[in-house]
Design an enzyme around this catalytic site. Structure first.
Site, PDB file in Angstrom:
ATOM      1  N   PRO A  13       0.789  -1.220   0.000  1.00 59.22           N
ATOM      2  CA  PRO A  13       0.000   0.000   0.000  1.00 59.22           C
ATOM      3  C   PRO A  13       0.827   1.278   0.000  1.00 59.22           C
ATOM      4  CG  PRO A  13      -0.166  -1.116   2.124  1.00 59.22           C
ATOM      5  CD  PRO A  13       0.554  -2.042   1.188  1.00 59.22           C
ATOM      6  N   ASN A  14       0.313   2.219  -0.768  1.00 61.72           N
ATOM      7  CA  ASN A  14       0.832   3.579  -0.877  1.00 61.72           C
ATOM      8  C   ASN A  14       2.134   3.704  -1.656  1.00 61.72           C
ATOM      9  OD1 ASN A  14      -1.323   4.848   0.611  1.00 61.72           O
ATOM     10  ND2 ASN A  14      -0.445   3.891   2.427  1.00 61.72           N
ATOM     11  N   ARG A  21       4.838  11.093  -1.990  1.00 60.26           N
ATOM     12  CA  ARG A  21       4.562  10.840  -0.581  1.00 60.26           C
ATOM     13  C   ARG A  21       5.836  10.960   0.259  1.00 60.26           C
ATOM     14  NH1 ARG A  21       4.178   5.162   2.165  1.00 60.26           N
ATOM     15  NH2 ARG A  21       3.509   5.781   4.230  1.00 60.26           N
ATOM     16  N   TYR A  26      11.054   8.760   1.748  1.00 63.23           N
ATOM     17  CA  TYR A  26      11.037   7.744   0.701  1.00 63.23           C
ATOM     18  C   TYR A  26      11.765   8.140  -0.572  1.00 63.23           C
ATOM     19  CZ  TYR A  26       7.520   5.860   3.815  1.00 63.23           C
ATOM     20  OH  TYR A  26       6.875   5.370   4.930  1.00 63.23           O
ATOM     21  N   ASN A  78       8.032  -5.663  -0.672  1.00 64.56           N
ATOM     22  CA  ASN A  78       7.905  -4.475   0.160  1.00 64.56           C
ATOM     23  C   ASN A  78       6.427  -4.405   0.533  1.00 64.56           C
ATOM     24  OD1 ASN A  78       7.676  -2.010   1.375  1.00 64.56           O
ATOM     25  ND2 ASN A  78       8.948  -0.921  -0.110  1.00 64.56           N
ATOM     26  N   ALA A  81       3.150  -0.831   4.981  1.00 64.66           N
ATOM     27  CA  ALA A  81       2.571  -0.852   6.325  1.00 64.66           C
ATOM     28  C   ALA A  81       2.110  -2.240   6.748  1.00 64.66           C
ATOM     29  CB  ALA A  81       1.423   0.141   6.416  1.00 64.66           C
ATOM     30  N   HIS A  84       4.057  -4.524   9.330  1.00 63.02           N
ATOM     31  CA  HIS A  84       3.956  -4.416  10.781  1.00 63.02           C
ATOM     32  C   HIS A  84       2.630  -4.921  11.334  1.00 63.02           C
ATOM     33  CE1 HIS A  84       7.261  -1.840   9.712  1.00 63.02           C
ATOM     34  NE2 HIS A  84       6.427  -1.080   9.027  1.00 63.02           N
ATOM     35  N   GLU A 102      12.551  -9.479   2.104  1.00 63.12           N
ATOM     36  CA  GLU A 102      11.848  -8.258   2.520  1.00 63.12           C
ATOM     37  C   GLU A 102      12.702  -7.056   2.131  1.00 63.12           C
ATOM     38  OE1 GLU A 102       9.984  -6.521   6.668  1.00 63.12           O
ATOM     39  OE2 GLU A 102      11.887  -7.600   6.772  1.00 63.12           O
ATOM     40  N   HIS A 104      12.765  -2.573   2.087  1.00 68.58           N
ATOM     41  CA  HIS A 104      12.186  -1.281   2.474  1.00 68.58           C
ATOM     42  C   HIS A 104      13.105  -0.165   2.003  1.00 68.58           C
ATOM     43  CE1 HIS A 104       9.081  -3.042   4.947  1.00 68.58           C
ATOM     44  NE2 HIS A 104      10.004  -3.841   5.461  1.00 68.58           N
ATOM     45  N   LEU A 105      12.513   0.925   1.597  1.00 75.80           N
ATOM     46  CA  LEU A 105      13.276   2.102   1.198  1.00 75.80           C
ATOM     47  C   LEU A 105      13.952   2.751   2.403  1.00 75.80           C
ATOM     48  CD1 LEU A 105      10.473   3.456  -1.110  1.00 75.80           C
ATOM     49  CD2 LEU A 105      12.725   2.722  -1.907  1.00 75.80           C
ATOM     50  N   SER A 106      13.195   2.923   3.469  1.00 79.92           N
ATOM     51  CA  SER A 106      13.725   3.517   4.702  1.00 79.92           C
ATOM     52  C   SER A 106      14.149   2.390   5.644  1.00 79.92           C
ATOM     53  CB  SER A 106      12.668   4.401   5.364  1.00 79.92           C
ATOM     54  OG  SER A 106      11.587   3.609   5.839  1.00 79.92           O
ATOM     55  N   ARG A 111      12.836   4.503  12.660  1.00 76.42           N
ATOM     56  CA  ARG A 111      11.596   5.283  12.582  1.00 76.42           C
ATOM     57  C   ARG A 111      10.734   5.036  13.815  1.00 76.42           C
ATOM     58  NH1 ARG A 111       8.917   4.700   7.050  1.00 76.42           N
ATOM     59  NH2 ARG A 111       7.751   6.445   7.906  1.00 76.42           N
TER      60      ARG A 111
END
Length: 146
Positions: A13-14, A21, A26, A78, A81, A84, A102, A104-106, A111
């Site tokens: 998502p997103n 965003r 990101y 990826n 959200a 988690h 897995e 992730h960009l960040s 975070r």
């Protein structure tokens, strides 16, 4: 000529909003920019990539199961959200024999606290995060060598 092994690259998502965003987190690259880079690298690695994005958890689960059905070499996921929150994605990863990486960009651990828990990471072969769009390329390099 033998068919190239396929690596699924699934985005949650997103991620369709990349570039717009929260670019401070990101980056400014869009998902299409990342896909173009992945397709170029796939040619160099002699693999095929199947790149998809959905805002719906069930689609990601269906695609994980499809990766198993078509005997994909690996999945780069990826889950955004859902990383988690989704026990269902965790179960889907555990239900297939295709290795899942897995990505992730960040760096979720740098975070908010609620992002420190990764159901995906607990089921995946490995995790690459924190390198922006390069995280995907690093994951593709790893997947191609499996």
């Amino acid at each position: 000529m033998a068919e190239k092994p396929t690596i699924f690259i699934l985005n949650g998502p997103n991620l369709n909003l990349l570039g717009l965003r929260e670019p401070d987190i990101y980056g400014h690259e869009t998902l299409d920019d990342i896909a173009d880079s992945l397709e170029d690298r796939a040619l160099e690695l002699n693999v095929a990539v199947d790149i998809r994005q959905s805002n719906h958890e069930g689609h990601l689960i269906d695609w994980l199961q499809e990766a198993q059905a078509v005997k994909a070499k690996a999945v780069i996921l990826n889950a955004a959200a859902y990383t988690h929150t989704s026990v269902a994605i965790y179960d889907a990863i555990r239900a297939i024999s295709v290795p899942v990486i897995e990505v992730h960009l960040s760096n979720p651990h740098a975070r908010e606290f609620f992002r420190h828990k990764s159901y995906v990471g607990e089921a995946a072969l490995g995790t690459i995060s924190g390198f922006g769009a390069k995280s995907y390329l690093l994951a593709l390099d790893a997947a191609a060598k499996l």
